[in-house]
Design a protein around this motif. Structure first.
Motif, mmCIF file in Angstrom:
data_model
loop_
_atom_site.group_PDB
_atom_site.id
_atom_site.type_symbol
_atom_site.label_atom_id
_atom_site.label_comp_id
_atom_site.label_asym_id
_atom_site.label_seq_id
_atom_site.Cartn_x
_atom_site.Cartn_y
_atom_site.Cartn_z
ATOM 1 N N PHE A 131 0.835 -1.205 0.000
ATOM 2 C CA PHE A 131 0.000 0.000 0.000
ATOM 3 C C PHE A 131 0.866 1.249 0.000
ATOM 4 N N ILE A 132 1.914 1.234 0.836
ATOM 5 C CA ILE A 132 2.776 2.417 0.907
ATOM 6 C C ILE A 132 3.432 2.670 -0.445
ATOM 7 N N MET A 133 3.890 1.594 -1.100
ATOM 8 C CA MET A 133 4.555 1.779 -2.389
ATOM 9 C C MET A 133 3.585 2.359 -3.420
ATOM 10 N N ALA A 134 2.351 1.812 -3.437
ATOM 11 C CA ALA A 134 1.371 2.300 -4.416
ATOM 12 C C ALA A 134 1.044 3.761 -4.164
ATOM 13 N N VAL A 135 0.798 4.096 -2.882
ATOM 14 C CA VAL A 135 0.439 5.479 -2.558
ATOM 15 C C VAL A 135 1.598 6.422 -2.840
ATOM 16 N N ALA A 136 2.837 5.964 -2.530
ATOM 17 C CA ALA A 136 3.994 6.824 -2.771
ATOM 18 C C ALA A 136 4.126 7.127 -4.253
ATOM 19 N N ALA A 137 3.852 6.121 -5.097
ATOM 20 C CA ALA A 137 3.935 6.351 -6.540
ATOM 21 C C ALA A 137 2.912 7.395 -6.966
ATOM 22 N N ALA A 138 1.661 7.255 -6.458
ATOM 23 C CA ALA A 138 0.615 8.222 -6.811
ATOM 24 C C ALA A 138 1.000 9.609 -6.341
ATOM 25 N N GLU A 139 1.538 9.663 -5.115
ATOM 26 C CA GLU A 139 1.878 10.953 -4.521
ATOM 27 C C GLU A 139 2.962 11.651 -5.321
ATOM 28 N N VAL A 140 4.007 10.876 -5.698
ATOM 29 C CA VAL A 140 5.099 11.493 -6.433
ATOM 30 C C VAL A 140 4.658 11.948 -7.813
ATOM 31 N N SER A 141 3.736 11.194 -8.441
ATOM 32 C CA SER A 141 3.302 11.638 -9.768
ATOM 33 C C SER A 141 2.543 12.954 -9.665
ATOM 34 N N VAL A 142 1.724 13.093 -8.609
ATOM 35 C CA VAL A 142 1.040 14.374 -8.395
ATOM 36 C C VAL A 142 2.064 15.466 -8.094
ATOM 37 N N GLY A 143 3.077 15.120 -7.280
ATOM 38 C CA GLY A 143 4.099 16.090 -6.921
ATOM 39 C C GLY A 143 4.863 16.574 -8.137
ATOM 40 N N LEU A 144 5.210 15.654 -9.039
ATOM 41 C CA LEU A 144 5.951 16.055 -10.236
ATOM 42 C C LEU A 144 5.089 16.936 -11.133
ATOM 43 N N ALA A 145 3.781 16.622 -11.191
ATOM 44 C CA ALA A 145 2.885 17.474 -11.979
ATOM 45 C C ALA A 145 2.853 18.886 -11.406
ATOM 46 N N ILE A 146 2.791 18.970 -10.050
ATOM 47 C CA ILE A 146 2.787 20.298 -9.410
ATOM 48 C C ILE A 146 4.095 21.013 -9.713
ATOM 49 N N LEU A 147 5.206 20.266 -9.670
ATOM 50 C CA LEU A 147 6.513 20.870 -9.926
ATOM 51 C C LEU A 147 6.602 21.380 -11.364
ATOM 52 N N MET A 148 6.037 20.621 -12.308
ATOM 53 C CA MET A 148 6.019 21.070 -13.708
ATOM 54 C C MET A 148 5.282 22.393 -13.834
ATOM 55 N N MET A 149 4.127 22.467 -13.129
ATOM 56 C CA MET A 149 3.323 23.692 -13.168
ATOM 57 C C MET A 149 4.125 24.868 -12.604
ATOM 58 N N VAL A 150 4.834 24.612 -11.498
ATOM 59 C CA VAL A 150 5.647 25.676 -10.903
ATOM 60 C C VAL A 150 6.766 26.062 -11.859
ATOM 61 N N TYR A 151 7.388 25.048 -12.483
ATOM 62 C CA TYR A 151 8.524 25.321 -13.365
ATOM 63 C C TYR A 151 8.098 26.173 -14.556
ATOM 64 N N ARG A 152 6.899 25.923 -15.080
ATOM 65 C CA ARG A 152 6.422 26.718 -16.206
ATOM 66 C C ARG A 152 6.313 28.195 -15.838
ATOM 67 N N ASN A 153 5.953 28.461 -14.588
ATOM 68 C CA ASN A 153 5.761 29.854 -14.187
ATOM 69 C C ASN A 153 7.038 30.521 -13.699
ATOM 70 N N THR A 154 7.953 29.742 -13.106
ATOM 71 C CA THR A 154 9.132 30.370 -12.503
ATOM 72 C C THR A 154 10.425 30.021 -13.211
ATOM 73 N N LYS A 155 10.435 28.996 -14.063
ATOM 74 C CA LYS A 155 11.646 28.530 -14.765
ATOM 75 C C LYS A 155 12.743 28.087 -13.805
ATOM 76 N N THR A 156 12.362 27.594 -12.638
ATOM 77 C CA THR A 156 13.359 27.061 -11.721
ATOM 78 C C THR A 156 12.711 26.015 -10.832
ATOM 79 N N THR A 157 13.532 25.087 -10.297
ATOM 80 C CA THR A 157 12.999 24.112 -9.344
ATOM 81 C C THR A 157 13.464 24.437 -7.932
ATOM 82 N N ASP A 158 14.071 25.612 -7.769
ATOM 83 C CA ASP A 158 14.533 26.027 -6.448
ATOM 84 C C ASP A 158 13.327 26.497 -5.639
ATOM 85 N N ILE A 159 13.137 25.914 -4.444
ATOM 86 C CA ILE A 159 11.928 26.292 -3.713
ATOM 87 C C ILE A 159 12.026 27.690 -3.109
#
Lengths: 465, 105
Positions: free
Chosen positions: B69-97
């Motif tokens: 369960f943890i592995m499945a949820v972690a995969a889902a979580e990271v895919s959502v996280g990467l999507a959020i990061l892509m959205m941020v990157y489009r607006n800021t052109k950086t992955t620096d938080i």
């Protein structure tokens, strides 16, 4: 159990609507579906519907009276939210996705109030949280919304890691994932609190405090609440908070017979920290949304007080009443805030509320009632919610805690009145706001609920039966 | 299997705690969002290892199911996280938080 099936099915149906083009009917279908869920939940609570599935699902979920009542409350909140934020979806191209995310997160909330196994607690939290990470960033162009989403995601998954480590340690010290087994172990005569058990429990407690944004773990909340679109913020501070605190309460009253000494101090730090940090930092806020975020942290302090005294028989009922009162009040406040925001080019600083009574008296009246209820002015529901919980603390002999809570609430009155004074005493700079008929009915209904819930408990508590 | 059982449980607990602490410190200190994601994964995997070690020790398969369960949820979580990061990157052109500090007072 039936509620989970209905809501999950509704979520899938909403996603399908994106493919087959019946997008226009989505919102009415969802509202009808949620109404059906509400009716089912109410009937199940009264014991009119009962199927073998209801009692317990493979020992993982247990829909006892506690779970049923919270499912009813959560459904009520979600239903009101969807009706109020109808236009959150109508002006969006991907409204079906957002609505289905809301519905899926409801499933997570239902799991969180009914779990008997830590697997379901973990899955419930994740099912609730993952859609919320996406919804927080649903305003894709706005950098603030992006920031809120990323912060919520990072903090949320960090808390999940802590939660899981806590669960693993508890498993290591008791050998079971069932919450009830934990109780059997802790009430046993040969039970010794090993360091592994204590650390596991503390980690679990911190993770739950994180999710419900109690004081030392509250840092994400103001940023996320300010950055997200107002509709999503109102969902977060009502539905998500209710689920998190209900799960918190369920954990303690199932797993432990009483609060051990070690956790007592942690609880007191959480309670006093939430009450004071929330109220005092809120005084210095100029943004109304951020102010409401800090005020919601201070409300968590009261709710945690009910959880701290869970061994009292009335504590569950008073927690339930507090959450119901708080959720309705917050929905009303955010509804007004959103209308004001739309009419002032997205400005939600306190000065945007200047002279609201002359721009639209109904909006100003509703917000005043909501804020007074949050501040705990009798005879509104917020007062009775606070009163019940303080009464329990007093019965438990925590006189000083009651004094501390009342002092913190007095600070709260100051900043709530800051908005009220801005609405009534300042001159308006912006044009009057016109409301649609539906909005007027909703505002009146919410006001009636806030006042009615207060008067209801006033009448029923004072007349001896 | 005998080799796994030959290692005392304490060593597993110690190893997992160290891995978890490294992950947690990484989340707190690193500034690149991608590295933070990896540190979160490290925390979750420390938990997985601990669960499996306990499961072997108790001869109870419940924990191994939890790991899935943890592995499945972690995969889902990271895919959502990467999507959020892509959205941020489009607006800021950086992955620096540190680029995301609009919401501070």
């Amino acid at each position: 159990m039936n509620e989970i099936l209905i809501v999950a099915g509704l979520g899938v149906l909403t996603l399908l609507a994106e493919i087959f083009s019946f997008k226009k009917f989505i919102a009415p279908i969802v509202i009808a579906g949620l109404l059906a869920t509400w009716v089912v939940a109410a009937l199940e609570l009264n014991g009119n519907i009962y199927s073998s599935l209801n009692a317990s699902v493979l020992n993982m979920l247990d829909f006892d009276r506690y779970a049923q009542s919270f499912v009813l409350l959560l459904t009520t909140i979600a239903l009101l939210w969807v009706i109020i934020n109808y236009n959150f979806f109508s002006d969006e191209s991907n409204k079906a996705d957002h609505l289905s995310l809301i519905l899926f997160s409801m499933v997570g909330g239902f799991c969180m109030v009914s779990y008997t196994n830590f697997v379901m607690l973990f899955l419930g939290i994740e099912i609730l949280s993952i859609p919320m990470y996406v919804l927080a960033g649903s305003n894709k162009r706005s950098l603030r919304s992006n920031e809120a989403s990323l912060k919520y995601f990072l903090m949320g998954s960090f808390a999940t890691g802590i939660l899981l480590f806590g669960i693993a340690l508890l498993y290591g010290s008791t050998g079971s994932f069932y919450v009830y087994d934990l109780r059997v172990k802790t009430t046993g005569a040969d039970f010794v609190m090993t360091p592994m058990f204590t650390i596991g429990m503390v980690m679990l407690l911190s993770a739950m405090a994180f999710k419900s944004s109690a004081a030392p773990f509250h840092f994400w909340a103001p940023d996320v609440y300010t950055g997200s679109p107002s509709s999503v913020t109102s969902f977060m501070s009502t539905f998500v908070k209710t689920s998190a605190l209900a799960a918190f309460m369920r954990l303690f009253y199932t797993a432990l017979p009483y609060v051990p000494e070690t956790f007592d101090r942690i609880f007191l730090i959480l309670i006093i920290g939430s009450l004071f940090l929330g109220n005092i930092i809120a005084v210095f806020q100029t943004n109304a949304k951020r102010l409401l975020a800090y005020s919601s942290i201070s409300h968590v302090g009261f709710m945690l007080m009910a959880i701290r005294f869970f061994s009292e028989p009335t504590s569950v009922a008073s927690l339930f009443f507090y959450m119901a009162a708080y959720a309705i009040t917050t929905l009303a406040a955010f509804m007004v805030l959103k209308i004001v925001e739309e009419n002032s080019d997205g400005d939600v600083s306190i000065s945007a509320f200047n002279g609201l009574v002359k721009r639209n008296p109904l909006l100003a009246g509703t917000l005043t009632i909501a804020l007074l209820s949050m501040a705990g002015i009798p005879p509104l529901s917020g007062f009775f919610a606070k009163f019940n919980i303080l009464y329990i603390a007093l019965n438990h002999g925590y006189f000083w805690l009651v004094i501390v809570a009342i002092l913190a609430s007095l600070v709260g009155v100051y900043y709530y009145f800051k908005i009220v004074i801005a609405m009534f005493a300042s001159e308006p700079v912006l044009t009057p706001i016109t409301l649609t008929g539906k909005q007027k009915i909703l505002l009146l209904l919410l006001t009636l609920l806030i006042v009615g819930m207060g008067l209801n408990s006033f009448v029923f508590d004072l007349i001896p039966s | 299997m005998d080799i796994i059982k030959g290692v005392p449980l304490t060593s597993y607990i110690l190893l997992c705690s160290i891995l978890f602490a490294i992950g947690a410190l990484g989340v707190l200190y690193r500034r690149n969002a991608l590295v933070i994601f990896m540190c979160i994964e490290l925390m979750l995997n420390a938990v997985n290892l601990l669960m499996v070690a306990f499961s072997r020790y108790f001869n109870d398969s419940n924990a191994q199911v939890f790991v899935f369960f943890i592995m499945a949820v972690a995969a889902a979580e990271v895919s959502v996280g990467l999507a959020i990061l892509m959205m941020v990157y489009r607006n800021t052109k950086t992955t620096d938080i540190d680029a995301l500090s609009k919401l501070k007072y």
